[in-house]
Design an enzyme around this catalytic site. Structure first.
Site, short mmCIF file in Angstrom:
data_model
loop_
_atom_site.label_atom_id
_atom_site.label_comp_id
_atom_site.label_asym_id
_atom_site.label_seq_id
_atom_site.Cartn_x
_atom_site.Cartn_y
_atom_site.Cartn_z
N ASN B 22 0.86 -1.18 0.00
CA ASN B 22 0.00 0.00 0.00
C ASN B 22 0.90 1.23 0.00
O ASN B 22 1.73 1.39 0.90
CB ASN B 22 -0.92 0.00 1.23
CG ASN B 22 -1.94 1.13 1.16
OD1 ASN B 22 -1.57 2.29 1.15
ND2 ASN B 22 -3.21 0.77 1.10
N SER B 45 -5.46 -0.73 -2.60
CA SER B 45 -6.07 0.58 -2.48
C SER B 45 -7.12 0.50 -1.38
O SER B 45 -8.05 -0.32 -1.46
CB SER B 45 -6.74 0.94 -3.81
OG SER B 45 -7.03 2.32 -3.87
N GLU B 46 -6.98 1.32 -0.31
CA GLU B 46 -7.84 1.07 0.86
C GLU B 46 -9.31 1.37 0.62
O GLU B 46 -10.16 0.96 1.39
CB GLU B 46 -7.32 1.78 2.12
CG GLU B 46 -7.26 3.28 2.08
CD GLU B 46 -5.85 3.76 1.85
OE1 GLU B 46 -5.11 3.10 1.08
OE2 GLU B 46 -5.49 4.81 2.40
N ASN B 47 -9.62 2.04 -0.48
CA ASN B 47 -11.03 2.22 -0.80
C ASN B 47 -11.66 0.98 -1.44
O ASN B 47 -12.82 1.01 -1.82
CB ASN B 47 -11.25 3.46 -1.68
CG ASN B 47 -10.39 3.46 -2.92
OD1 ASN B 47 -9.31 2.89 -2.95
ND2 ASN B 47 -10.86 4.10 -3.97
N SER B 87 -11.33 -4.58 3.04
CA SER B 87 -10.13 -3.83 2.73
C SER B 87 -9.26 -3.65 3.98
O SER B 87 -8.04 -3.81 3.94
CB SER B 87 -10.50 -2.47 2.14
OG SER B 87 -9.34 -1.79 1.75
#
Lengths: 216, 216
Positions: B22, B45-47, B87
């Site tokens: 990340n 991607s943390e979304n 996530s």
């Protein structure tokens, strides 16, 4: 069959002081038609639970522009300068929560759990006022569940029973919030016939969905 | 060489083929441009997806596909999408091999401050606190000092913490510093600097033996 209505009809029972979850991440995956209907309705004093306050004129940012919130549970307000100003000047109560914790609080709220234990925030200001619990020599914070009166969500497609699928990063908090609110309204790009979404591909079961609204 | 490029190139050397990584918003995203030959990584991607691909040409941007900074991206062939709870389960559960973030301050205990400055407008922590607690290896990528010359690598952080004792490696335009139980070990210095300059530019005790310091 889930009822399909207009955005204005869908938000008519949202009243002052209620708590509302709104899906989206910086506006992506936010039900723009439902937020716009809420802006036009002008309901004030709302408690809103959402990942971020997006940007001025975008997504949840419109509720900030229109000063409709009294409390905001969120992880990020950096895109909307007015949120930061309102927080500093005490016009809006903002509870800043790490994003993963917020997701789990919502998941817990919809899953019948009394909260979750997370290591995130230990040793930071996030731990203030929270119970610390040690499990196998590691310290966790007890984070309580979140629930809401309404969830305003965005999905890509629904079948006529409300089974939902999403697109790419527009999924984000939507499936979690679908479980955690008494009334769940979903804006979709398309409503398809029963069976058009394979049971194996359904992300959010239709039993969570109360109303569908056609959007873009 | 531009300082940011130099830092990104050095960080890239820490990434191994197959790593789940990340990259924080801003300079850390440059790291993906400098991977060693034969190294392929999976960007998280943390979304809500794995497999971030390059930025699309503007006419090909998809409204539902953005990175955690809200910028249009693409998704690679091996990519997959999920909700925010998944996530952050990936993050907190130790399934991310490395995260690369910027910092306001890092100290001798590996404490990190990178989310707020008292008295300045607050943005919120977003996903940073979860990432720093959850990823297996935490690399801080930043310029060695602030623009006004004040130190960022300090004895003890004075700003509100993002996480306690989680930082593993600090990579700056001047040096590479490993955080260990007994303190900060200086392991490399940049080709255009000297040991004396690095020590003078650092607000914390550096542990090193002059013979073992490599040049990058």
């Amino acid at each position: 069959m889930v009822k399909i209505c207009t955005a204005n009809e869908a938000v008519k029972d949202i009243s002052e002081g209620m708590c509302i979850m709104i899906g989206g991440f910086l506006g992506v995956g936010t039900p723009d038609g439902l937020v716009q209907a809420l802006v036009e309705k002008g309901t004030k004093n709302l408690t809103v639970i959402t990942n971020d306050s997006a940007f001025p004129g975008v997504g949840v940012g419109k509720l900030q522009d229109n000063k409709q919130m009294s409390t905001l549970y969120t992880s990020y307000i950096g895109g909307h300068p007015e949120s930061g100003r309102c927080m500093e000047e005490g016009e809006l109560k903002i509870v800043l929560t790490p994003q993963g914790t917020l997701a789990e609080q919502i998941r817990a709220g919809g899953s019948g759990l009394g909260g979750v234990l997370t290591p995130t925030g230990v040793g930071t200001v996030v731990e203030e006022g929270k119970s610390k619990i040690v499990v196998a020599d590691k310290t966790y914070l007890l984070e309580e569940p979140l629930k809401a009166d309404f969830a305003l969500l965005k999905a890509y497609k629904a079948d006529c029973h409300g089974n939902l699928i999403y697109r790419f990063s527009a999924r984000n908090f939507n499936p979690l919030m679908a479980m955690a609110a008494k009334n769940v309204i979903v804006e979709v790009e398309e409503v398809v016939a029963a069976g058009a979404i394979e049971p194996d591909n359904v992300i959010t079961p239709g039993i969570f969905v109360d109303l569908l609204v056609k959007g873009r | 060489m531009d300082k940011r490029v130099r830092i990104a190139k050095r960080v890239a050397k820490e990434l191994h083929d197959g790593d789940v990584v990340n990259l924080g918003i801003g300079m850390p995203t440059l790291v993906a441009n400098y991977l060693s030959h034969g190294v392929s990584i999976v960007l998280h991607s943390e979304n809500g997806f794995l497999g971030i691909g390059p930025e699309p040409q503007s006419e090909l941007a998809d409204k539902d596909l953005v990175n955690a900074g809200g910028k249009p991206v693409t998704i690679q062939e091996n990519g997959c999408c999920f909700d925010s709870a998944m996530s952050f389960a990936i993050i907190r559960g130790g399934h991310v091999d490395t995260t690369v973030l910027g910092a306001l301050e890092v100290d001798e205990q590996g404490n990190l401050a990178n989310w707020m400055v008292p008295g300045k407008r607050i943005s919120g922590m977003g996903g940073a606190m979860d990432l720093v607690v959850g990823a297996k290896k935490i690399i801080i990528a930043m310029e060695h000092n602030n623009k006004d010359g004040t130190v960022k690598i300090v004895k003890q952080c004075s700003l509100p913490l993002t996480a306690q004792a989680e930082v593993d490696l600090i990579i700056t335009d001047m040096a590479v510093i490993a955080v260990q139980k007994d303190g900060l070990h200086l392991i490399e210095i940049a080709e255009d600097t000297t040991l004396e300059e690095v020590v003078a530019a650092t607000g914390a005790q550096l542990i090193f033996s002059e013979d073992n310091i490599r040049i990058f």
